[in-house]
Design a protein around this motif. Structure first.
Motif, short mmCIF file in Angstrom:
data_model
loop_
_atom_site.label_atom_id
_atom_site.label_comp_id
_atom_site.label_asym_id
_atom_site.label_seq_id
_atom_site.Cartn_x
_atom_site.Cartn_y
_atom_site.Cartn_z
N SER A 60 13.70 8.75 -13.77
CA SER A 60 12.97 7.52 -13.47
C SER A 60 13.31 6.44 -14.49
CB SER A 60 11.45 7.78 -13.52
OG SER A 60 10.76 6.55 -13.43
N PRO A 61 13.72 5.25 -14.02
CA PRO A 61 14.07 4.17 -14.94
C PRO A 61 12.85 3.59 -15.66
CG PRO A 61 14.22 3.40 -12.68
CD PRO A 61 13.95 4.87 -12.62
N GLN A 62 11.63 3.89 -15.20
CA GLN A 62 10.44 3.33 -15.84
C GLN A 62 9.83 4.28 -16.87
OE1 GLN A 62 6.42 2.81 -13.88
NE2 GLN A 62 7.10 0.68 -13.90
N VAL A 63 10.13 5.57 -16.79
CA VAL A 63 9.50 6.55 -17.67
C VAL A 63 10.35 6.76 -18.93
CG1 VAL A 63 8.68 8.94 -17.87
CG2 VAL A 63 8.40 7.69 -15.71
N VAL A 64 9.70 6.62 -20.08
CA VAL A 64 10.35 6.89 -21.36
C VAL A 64 10.15 8.34 -21.75
CG1 VAL A 64 10.32 6.34 -23.84
CG2 VAL A 64 10.00 4.51 -22.15
N ARG A 65 8.90 8.83 -21.54
CA ARG A 65 8.57 10.19 -21.95
C ARG A 65 7.34 10.67 -21.18
NH1 ARG A 65 8.13 8.96 -26.92
NH2 ARG A 65 5.93 8.48 -26.97
N SER A 66 7.30 11.95 -20.86
CA SER A 66 6.14 12.58 -20.24
C SER A 66 5.84 13.88 -20.97
CB SER A 66 6.40 12.90 -18.76
OG SER A 66 6.60 11.73 -18.02
N LEU B 213 9.54 -1.25 -8.78
CA LEU B 213 9.10 0.10 -8.42
C LEU B 213 9.94 0.65 -7.27
CD1 LEU B 213 5.21 -0.19 -8.63
CD2 LEU B 213 6.75 0.91 -10.27
N GLN B 214 10.17 -0.18 -6.24
CA GLN B 214 10.97 0.27 -5.09
C GLN B 214 12.39 0.60 -5.52
OE1 GLN B 214 9.60 0.51 -1.66
NE2 GLN B 214 11.36 1.88 -1.72
N ASP B 215 12.99 -0.27 -6.34
CA ASP B 215 14.33 0.02 -6.87
C ASP B 215 14.32 1.28 -7.72
OD1 ASP B 215 15.19 -2.30 -5.60
OD2 ASP B 215 15.31 -3.48 -7.46
N GLY B 216 13.26 1.47 -8.49
CA GLY B 216 13.13 2.65 -9.34
C GLY B 216 13.03 3.93 -8.54
N THR C 294 15.59 6.94 -8.96
CA THR C 294 15.08 8.28 -9.25
C THR C 294 15.65 9.29 -8.25
OG1 THR C 294 13.05 7.38 -10.21
CG2 THR C 294 12.99 9.69 -9.46
N LEU C 295 15.60 8.95 -6.96
CA LEU C 295 16.12 9.85 -5.93
C LEU C 295 17.61 10.10 -6.11
CD1 LEU C 295 14.22 8.50 -2.80
CD2 LEU C 295 13.80 10.66 -4.02
N GLU C 296 18.37 9.05 -6.41
CA GLU C 296 19.82 9.20 -6.59
C GLU C 296 20.13 10.08 -7.81
OE1 GLU C 296 21.18 5.13 -6.66
OE2 GLU C 296 21.20 5.01 -4.46
N ARG C 297 19.36 9.92 -8.88
CA ARG C 297 19.59 10.71 -10.08
C ARG C 297 19.20 12.18 -9.86
NH1 ARG C 297 17.28 6.13 -14.30
NH2 ARG C 297 19.11 4.77 -14.17
N LYS D 71 0.82 -1.21 0.00
CA LYS D 71 0.00 0.00 0.00
C LYS D 71 0.86 1.27 0.00
CE LYS D 71 -3.99 -2.21 2.14
NZ LYS D 71 -4.22 -2.96 0.98
N LEU D 72 2.10 1.16 0.47
CA LEU D 72 2.99 2.32 0.50
C LEU D 72 4.40 1.88 0.12
CD1 LEU D 72 3.64 5.29 1.29
CD2 LEU D 72 4.09 4.44 3.60
N LEU D 73 4.93 2.53 -0.87
CA LEU D 73 6.34 2.39 -1.23
C LEU D 73 6.96 3.76 -1.04
CD1 LEU D 73 6.04 0.47 -4.64
CD2 LEU D 73 6.37 -0.50 -2.36
N GLU D 74 8.13 3.81 -0.41
CA GLU D 74 8.78 5.12 -0.25
C GLU D 74 10.25 4.94 0.04
OE1 GLU D 74 7.26 7.55 2.92
OE2 GLU D 74 7.76 6.10 4.44
N ASP D 75 10.97 6.01 -0.21
CA ASP D 75 12.39 6.08 0.11
C ASP D 75 12.74 7.56 0.26
OD1 ASP D 75 15.04 5.40 0.57
OD2 ASP D 75 15.28 4.27 -1.29
N THR D 76 13.82 7.82 0.98
CA THR D 76 14.24 9.20 1.27
C THR D 76 15.73 9.33 1.01
OG1 THR D 76 12.53 9.40 2.96
CG2 THR D 76 14.36 10.95 3.11
#
Length: 161
Positions: A36-42, A143-146, A150-153, A7-12
């Motif tokens: 984000s490693p999952q997003v190709v384009r927004s 998703l959790q790895d992503g 994302t945060l590191e990038r 129900k909750l995924l998070e990282d700081t």
């Protein structure tokens, strides 16, 4: 099919950059594919990111691609002393993704990325995750790895590394 999902995924992460700089990155939806490693384009409809704005994403897993639609549901800019939040809801699966920014005592930013499921995940998304994306456990790990990637990038970009 049981609705078994986190129900909750998070990282700081701690970033050695002021909150206004980090804010400018996390609210730049078209640049999310860079982090984000999952997003190709927004693509933001109308080009302006604000509360209520809608956007489309093209996502990926290996060779697989799928579109999603998002809507900005919270956009509260931080100050040097108060936290801020940028959140959007994904139409297809009902999840809410957010970035929480808190100023640190050293002038940096504590950035938290979350995926929440306040209204659950749509049955269609649960079924597609099971059949197409390798199952809930594996996809949740991706998703959790992503989130961490994302945060590191974003940290590297904000710190000019």
């Amino acid at each position: 099919m049981p609705d078994t999902y986190e129900k909750l995924l998070e990282d700081t992460i701690e970033i050695d950059a002021p909150t206004d700089k980090v804010w400018s990155l996390v609210t730049d939806v078209p640049r999310m594919a860079k982090w984000s490693p999952q997003v190709v384009r927004s693509t933001v409809k109308g080009g302006v990111v604000r509360e209520g704005a809608t956007f489309t994403n093209l996502n990926k897993q290996g060779f697989k691609r799928w579109p999603t639609g998002g809507k900005v549901v919270r956009m509260n800019a931080p100050s040097a002393t108060t936290p801020g939040e940028f959140a959007f809801r994904i139409r297809e699966n009902h999840t809410v993704w957010s970035f929480h920014l808190e100023p640190t005592a050293t002038g940096g930013t504590r950035l938290t990325e979350r995926r929440e499921t306040p209204d659950g995940i749509s049955k269609l998304s649960l079924m597609l995750t099971k059949v197409v994306l390798g199952g809930q456990d594996g996809f949740t790990k991706e998703l959790q790895d992503g989130i961490r990637q994302t945060l590191e990038r974003i940290k590297a970009e904000a710190e000019g590394v």
